[in-house]
Design an enzyme around this catalytic site. Structure first.
Site, PDB file in Angstrom:
ATOM      1  N   GLU A 306       0.412  -1.630   0.033  1.00 58.26           N
ATOM      2  CA  GLU A 306      -0.068  -0.078   0.104  1.00 58.26           C
ATOM      3  C   GLU A 306       0.655   0.689  -0.111  1.00 58.26           C
ATOM      4  O   GLU A 306       2.047   1.118   1.006  1.00 58.26           O
ATOM      5  CB  GLU A 306      -1.107  -0.043   1.312  1.00 58.26           C
ATOM      6  CG  GLU A 306      -1.992  -1.236   1.632  1.00 58.26           C
ATOM      7  CD  GLU A 306      -3.170  -1.094   0.461  1.00 58.26           C
ATOM      8  OE1 GLU A 306      -3.156  -0.278   0.007  1.00 58.26           O
ATOM      9  OE2 GLU A 306      -3.769  -2.036   0.236  1.00 58.26           O
ATOM     10  N   GLU A 704      -0.195 -44.558 -32.328  1.00 58.29           N
ATOM     11  CA  GLU A 704       0.623 -45.272 -32.360  1.00 58.29           C
ATOM     12  C   GLU A 704       1.517 -45.660 -31.483  1.00 58.29           C
ATOM     13  O   GLU A 704       2.487 -45.289 -30.334  1.00 58.29           O
ATOM     14  CB  GLU A 704       2.408 -44.905 -33.503  1.00 58.29           C
ATOM     15  CG  GLU A 704       1.522 -44.457 -34.675  1.00 58.29           C
ATOM     16  CD  GLU A 704       1.613 -45.406 -36.174  1.00 58.29           C
ATOM     17  OE1 GLU A 704       1.460 -46.316 -35.612  1.00 58.29           O
ATOM     18  OE2 GLU A 704       1.240 -44.444 -37.534  1.00 58.29           O
TER      19      GLU A 704
END
Length: 1388
Positions: A306, A704
């Protein structure tokens, strides 16, 4: 006395030190603090673009998403080598302005960005920080709120306007909270219902592994560390500490103790924070805060700062806030490099991603990035660190962390998976996942049939066994359905399928599906929650063998053979499906197995599927083919992101596939991450996965599954263990994306409606019950549901990981309503549509000139070219100069058979003209920038095509004659030329290209929905093509077929030869649809055409001149990576470049001048003006000259520079003087040396002030310049004077000649005025004139002695004396004037 002397000396010494300090100490450049103000959103966009242009190697700007009101959430990334990926650099971020009215942090980020860039390379600390850290600065997470806030207010406006986002939501309460009792780890919880700003930041944090972050707020002055929320439920005063509490306190104090106000802790009463830091929850409880989310869901440690008591203080206070926060901001960023870092790899050196890095006694871990890198923030001390990854034994190390530099610990994890060539050594094991040894055998057709029937009989409530057809030899093609309530499609329940054994000798998938079927049944019956959820919500179809005939001929132990691969007709079934690029000899006729699968796939609304193969180990995603049918180049589908995800899901879950290791017999065949694009691997036509994607709503990949095609049965348990999790995870992906129902306004479910996603050129269709599924990655999308006869509806939806439901209700179609909404109520475009003949089309375009004369010009016969090819021009202020405007052509009938394009051309001309006239801003801006040329009827065979129009769809229009496109290609290439043709139209078209020099040409074609663009500069024009493709609506009413025209070759020839890019768009798969369907073609394509033409609102223009301002008419502009060169205009040397958004390296060339290297950043929707000044080759750069030696006098400052002539040759002996702006006497003077150099010495008091410099020498014109003296150094260098010669005219100095010429000119003007006034007075004295008629038999009145009667009249009046048939006005002769007006009778 002595004391006074000491004081005096001290004062003098202090003054001396003060004067010397600025020159002896290098100060940071903070010039950005001048004229402090808050940077609004529009200014921020420009500022960031300018920073990137100025520092292209240090900065780049990107957006993580959009706010509620559509503003971009901008981030500026700053790092050395910013455009290259540096895995070793930790990532840091600052996020400000989360609350829109807390504005100090926002502006500090703007200052910080400029500070880092301006001082890089000057300030060692800044340089080290930028070199070692990847810095990301986000000035505003809430740009909407900021724009609604008011400067000077210290508290929020009523209703929290400004603080909250545009929907009134506090973004720092909108994140997932750890104490939420409804919390979950899935994306539906994480992203569902979040604000767009929140969701964008969450994805950013989750996708980018930041190490440290600061969240900048206002309204207090304190550093607040996690947690912000607590389990107590109290509003305050209860600490909620993280496992890394000591690190967080250190981070908070690092900032606070360097902040003069923050460390006091009591600057903003009644707050009183010890050392200016606090635990968030102890201060006040914040559920759903951002800093907690960062820590709990990513690697990032975040602290909230802040920064001001007043939330939005006046701008004049900003420099003070910067000075207060600069050091804390930098010190906090430097903490990114504390602790321990390293890389985790496997025994082959392959990075291990997502490995967990644990620290003993700290219950919080971080994970490795995609490159295997990690950073773990720790305070100095000794730690035991462990790396843990799935499938690997943990690896630990002891590390001593110091304060000076981060410690490095690299881990190598050893997991020795079974080698890909070791399948024969595996042994059958019992009781794997409830499957017995008897299950791990090869099943021939009869055994397979019995196995499936036994499952059906054992689990009748969740299975259904059907045959979808028969093989060539009559074997059933079995499919086992596994789901709750099997046997039929249940609305809202997605359909999934696995197909195996398409190639008969690739058997692993066949056995895995049998094992999967049994596993699902057993686990469902046993109460497995995961399996029950899967089968309760998904209809799973398992087809163990698509080629049972081929299997029966296959041989166990076959590794790479082909025996049994094809079906009984010796046809490869994975080459037998219809292909998007045309038929081949393998797919002209579909085999029984292929036809059965196609029929089945089209009967059931499958969402997701996989085709199981063998012979390699990789997940292969579409497309398998490409137009050229050449291997090695990726050719992805529009859904590449989804397919990549699907391939990764299977590969990453497979025990070995993700390693990408090659098979023994193909050592060079490696697949990164175990995935590949089919065409990049090798191309094939007629594949099943491409057919599924193109012709159904199903997304399919090919798997595959191993190097052996037909391994021994003893290897099957290992295959099952490797694939089981992957098989399950892949099925679960069927629920990703968006799904729902499309209904009519009265509740009827609408079948066969189209669902499209903006930006993805692929649609899905609703099933018979109106339900649909569209697989998508998490994100925000615009989804549209449409159906002929109904108005389309578009909804924006945010898709979480778990999928989301979205239903549509469509209203009956109202063409007039659509026209009003999208086409400015041009009803002719959609009502009573028909095909126009060539003459009718020209008449319609000519009528637009009559209706819109200010912007339209129909050209027909004003040149030889337009006499053949008529055109309509539309532009603002038509007839005014067009040299600086883009020129875009819209053409049709390049091929007469593709006739629907001419109707779209006419419709678009009406659309643009009407929109401009009613004041639509986009269209007005377009015509201010651009000249649109509408050129229809290129092919004269249109008449023959129209003769085939009988009101039905004519999708395969064919002509016996050669169409214009083909004849044009023949004319240009001189191939297959027609000896009977004079190629008049072709020559006219070429002349039009050469004279107009179009910047872009759009060809409106039909017969397909493809977009064809030049191979030259392909990277540019494919983006233009995407503008059309991403915004059109695709229709599957007609089936697109391969077009045999040589369009692509023609476009390439024109692009290369005439420097004119043509983009051809296929409007409809039908060449000549029924006239009633023309309106639908228009509706489907309007948006796409408009977005394409709007590209003319994006690009760069400018003039190219030399240093004297002369136009460089021979200059050219080239863009790196693009084949096309941009020539300047022949008059003003103006260049024009329509470019897609992006960064470009540009070279400007002109013979005799230096090449100019530029960097352009092109922004969407902005046409930038970039003038270029070229220097002659003989102009020496200032930097090549040695500097004059200067004395080291602390009481003087120096101005140095050059005096040159206009050819950049040095002028020796030029007199230089410096004077103050107000004084009359010179402060200093000097002359140039033999190389034109000069130096002037001024008193040190003039530092930072402006002075007036003058350079004078005969025979040059004196020049003066205002110069600001350097305020930080004692030298102001590189002041350049270019003097122009004062030439003589007629032996007089030019200045004297000009003065004398002026005097003479004034005298001549005065004399002319006097003469004019005299003539006027003479005219006024004349009051009457005498006329006579010349007899018809004599035309020589002034040469004849015959007397004539005079007609006295002040003017000739044909009513008084009507002329004879032979009389004319030329026969009336003025004789004289008189005061009396009498009419005398004329003798016969």
């Amino acid at each position: 006395m002595v004391s006074c002397l000491h004081v005096g000396l001290f004062v003098v010494f202090a003054v001396f030190i003060n004067g010397c300090a600025p020159r002896s100490i290098q100060e940071d450049d903070e010039s950005f603090l001048k004229e402090p103000k808050y940077t609004k959103y529009a200014d921020l966009v420009v500022l960031f673009d300018n920073l990137v242009s100025t520092y292209p190697e240090l900065a780049k700007v990107y957006s993580i998403g959009n706010s509620v009101e559509g503003r971009k959430l901008l981030v500026l990334q700053i790092s050395e080598g910013v455009n290259a990926q540096r895995a070793e650099k930790p990532a840091f971020k600052y996020v400000a302005n989360m609350h829109g009215d807390e504005s100090v942090g926002r502006q500090l980020m703007v200052y910080l960005a400029q500070y880092l860039l301006v001082n890089y390379g000057k300030n060692d600390r800044v340089t080290k920080l930028v070199n070692s850290t990847e810095i990301h600065l986000m000035p505003s997470l809430n740009p909407d709120g900021f724009e609604h806030s008011k400067e000077g207010l210290c508290e929020s406006l009523p209703g929290m306007v400004g603080r909250n986002n545009a929907k009134g939501v506090d973004l720092n309460r909108d994140f997932p909270d750890q104490f939420d009792r409804h919390r979950a780890r899935d994306d539906e919880y994480l992203f569902g219902g979040r604000q767009p700003e929140t969701a964008a930041l969450m994805r950013w944090v989750l996708g980018k592994q930041f190490v440290l972050s600061g969240n900048l707020h206002g309204g207090a002055i304190v550093a607040s560390y996690p947690y912000d929320d607590s389990s107590s439920g109290k509003d305050c005063c209860v600490e909620s500490l993280t496992p890394d509490d000591a690190v967080f306190k250190h981070l908070a104090r690092t900032f606070a103790l360097r902040h003069a106000d923050m460390r006091r802790g009591d600057v903003c009463p009644p707050d009183n924070f010890t050392d200016g830091v606090t635990n968030g929850a102890f201060w006040y409880n914040v559920p759903g805060g951002m800093q907690d989310f960062n820590y709990l869901h990513s690697n990032c440690f975040e602290v909230t700062f802040e920064l001001s008591c007043c939330k939005y203080p006046p701008a004049k206070e900003l420099p003070a806030y910067w000075n207060m926060n600069r050091e804390p901001l930098l010190a906090f960023m430097e903490q990114t490099n504390i602790g321990v870092r390293g890389v985790v790899v496997d025994e082959d050196g392959v990075p291990v991603k997502d490995a967990e890095i644990k620290v003993e006694s700290i219950e919080h871990s971080v994970r490795t990035t995609h490159s295997g890198s990690y950073w773990r923030m720790l305070l100095p001390g000794e730690y035991n660190v462990t790396a843990v990854a799935s499938g690997y034994p943990p690896s630990s190390a002891t590390v001593m962390v110091t304060q000076a530099e981060p410690s490095t610990v690299n881990f190598k994890l050893h997991r020795r998976p079974r080698g890909l060539s070791d399948e024969r050594s595996r042994r059958v094991r019992d009781n794997i996942d409830g499957l017995s040894a008897a299950d791990f055998v090869h099943h021939n057709y009869l055994k397979m049939e019995r196995f499936l029937q036994d499952l059906r009989d054992a689990y009748p409530d969740i299975t259904s066994l059907t045959s979808i057809g028969k093989s060539v030899e009559g074997r059933d093609l079995y499919v086992l359905e596994v789901t709750r309530n099997p046997g039929q499609h249940i609305p809202g329940k997605p359909e999934f399928k696995y197909i195996a054994n398409m190639h008969g000798n690739e058997v692993v998938g066949r056995e895995l599906l049998l094992l999967l079927a049994k596993y699902l049944c057993q686990q469902y019956a046993a109460g497995d929650v995961r399996v029950q959820r899967l089968l309760n919500t998904t209809r799973v179809h398992l087809m163990p063998s698509m080629n049972p005939d081929g299997y029966e001929r296959s041989i166990e132990g076959d590794r790479r053979g082909v025996t049994g691969r094809a079906n009984a007709h010796d046809v490869d079934l994975n080459r037998n499906f219809p292909d998007q690029f045309g038929p081949t000899e393998d797919n002209v006729i579909q085999e029984p197995e292929t036809a059965a699968v196609m029929s089945w796939s089209q009967a059931i609304p499958f969402v997701l599927s996989a085709n199981l193969h063998g012979g390699a180990l990789v997940a292969n995603y579409p497309y398998d083919g490409n137009p050229a049918m050449t291997s090695g180049t990726e050719y992805p589908s529009p859904d590449k992101d989804v397919f990549l995800h699907l391939a990764h899901v299977y590969s990453d879950a497979h025990h070995k596939m993700h390693l990408g290791q090659p098979c023994k017999n193909t050592p060079n065949e490696r697949f990164p991450d175990g995935i590949t694009n089919g065409a990049k691997w090798y191309v094939l036509a007629g594949g099943m996965q491409d057919w599924n994607y193109v012709h159904t709503s199903d997304m399919e990949i090919t798997l595959e599954l191993g190097c052996y095609k037909f391994p021994l049965a003893t290897d099957l348990p290992s295959y099952w263990e490797d694939n089981r999790e992957a098989l399950l995870k892949y099925i679960e992906q069927v629920h990703q994306g968006v799904h729902g129902f499309v209904s009519s306004h009265i509740g009827h479910r609408l079948a066969n409606a189209t669902v499209t996603v903006e930006g993805i050129r692929h649609s899905v269709r609703t099933a018979a019950d109106g339900d649909y599924w569209r697989l998508l990655r998490p994100g925000t999308y615009n989804v549209t549901a449409s159906k002929i006869g109904y108005e389309s509806v578009t909804e924006q939806v945010t898709v979480p990981k778990g999928g989301v439901s979205l239903n549509f209700t469509l209203m009956p179609d109202d063409p007039q309503h659509w026209s009003s909404a999208y086409d400015f109520r041009v009803l002719d475009n959609i009502m009573n549509t028909r095909y126009h003949t060539s003459l009718e089309l020209y008449a319609e375009l000519a009528e637009l000139e009559n209706r819109f004369p200010d912007i339209a010009e129909f050209r027909s016969g004003d040149s030889l070219d337009t006499a053949v090819l008529h055109e309509l021009k539309l532009t603002d202020q038509v007839g005014s100069p067009e040299e600086t405007k883009y020129h875009v052509a819209i053409i049709s009938n390049l091929y007469a058979s593709q006739i629907v394009g001419q109707e779209m051309l006419l419709n678009f001309a009406r659309h643009i003209a009407t929109a401009y006239t009613i004041g639509e801003p986009i269209h007005q801006r377009l015509l201010k920038n651009t000249v649109l040329h509408f050129i229809p009827n290129l092919d004269p065979l249109v008449k023959k095509v129209l003769s085939q129009n009988d009101g039905s769809n004519k999708c395969d229009v064919t002509l016996l004659e050669e169409e214009f496109g083909d004849s044009l290609y023949s004319y240009l290439t001189k191939k297959d030329m027609n000896s009977l043709s004079n190629y008049t139209r072709e020559k006219a078209f070429v002349n039009l290209l050469e004279s107009e020099r179009f910047d872009l040409v759009l060809n409106l074609a039909s017969g397909n929905e493809d977009v064809v663009y030049p191979d030259f500069s392909k990277n540019i024009y494919e983006k233009f093509a995407a503008k059309y493709q991403d915004n059109r609506v695709y229709s599957d009413i007609f089936e697109c077929k391969s077009d045999k025209v040589r369009l692509g070759e023609l476009i390439d020839v024109i692009s290369e030869r005439y420097n004119t890019p043509i983009v051809s768009v296929g409007l409809s798969c039908c060449k000549m649809p029924a006239e009633s369907y023309i309106a639908w073609v228009w509706r489907y394509n309007l948006r796409g055409i408009m977005r394409f033409i709007e590209t003319a609102n994006t690009g760069v223009k400018g003039y190219i001149k030399n240093e004297q301002g002369a136009a460089m008419r021979g200059a050219s502009v080239a863009i790196a990576g693009a084949a096309r060169q941009y020539r300047v205009s022949g008059n003003l040397a103006h260049y024009r470049a329509i470019l897609p958004p992006g960064d470009y390296k540009v070279i400007v060339r002109c013979h005799g001048y230096r090449d100019q290297m530029l960097t352009w950043r092109v922004v969407d929707g902005v046409v930038k003006e970039k003038d270029v000044i070229l220097r002659r080759l003989n102009a020496e750069p200032l930097k090549q000259l040695e500097e004059l030696p200067l004395p080291n006098d602390p009481d003087m400052v120096y101005v140095t520079g050059l005096v040159l002539d206009t050819s950049s040759e040095p002028i020796p002996g030029a007199a230089l003087t410096a004077s103050s702006l107000t004084g009359r006497h010179p402060l200093a003077s000097n002359t140039t040396d033999g190389r034109g150099r000069f130096a002037l010495a001024l008193p040190v008091t003039y530092m930072g002030h402006e002075v007036l410099l003058a350079a004078a020498v005969e025979p040059y014109i004196t020049r003066t310049r205002h110069i600001k003296i350097n305020s930080s150094e004692n030298t102001t260098p590189n002041v350049l004077f270019k003097l122009e010669k004062d030439d003589t005219v007629l032996g007089l100095p030019r200045l004297i000649f000009v003065m004398l010429s002026g005097v003479v000119g004034v005298a001549l003007v005065t004399l002319a005025a006097w003469c004019f006034s005299c003539r006027q007075r003479a005219r006024e004295s004349r009051r009457e004139y005498l006329f006579t008629q010349i007899p018809s038999d004599d035309k020589r009145p002034l040469c004849d002695d015959v007397s004539y009667d005079i007609v006295k009249q002040p003017y000739y009046d044909d009513e008084v004396i009507p002329p004879s048939e032979t009389d004319s006005e030329d026969e009336i002769v003025l004789l004289r004037s008189d005061r009396e007006w009498k009419q005398v009778a004329q003798d016969e």
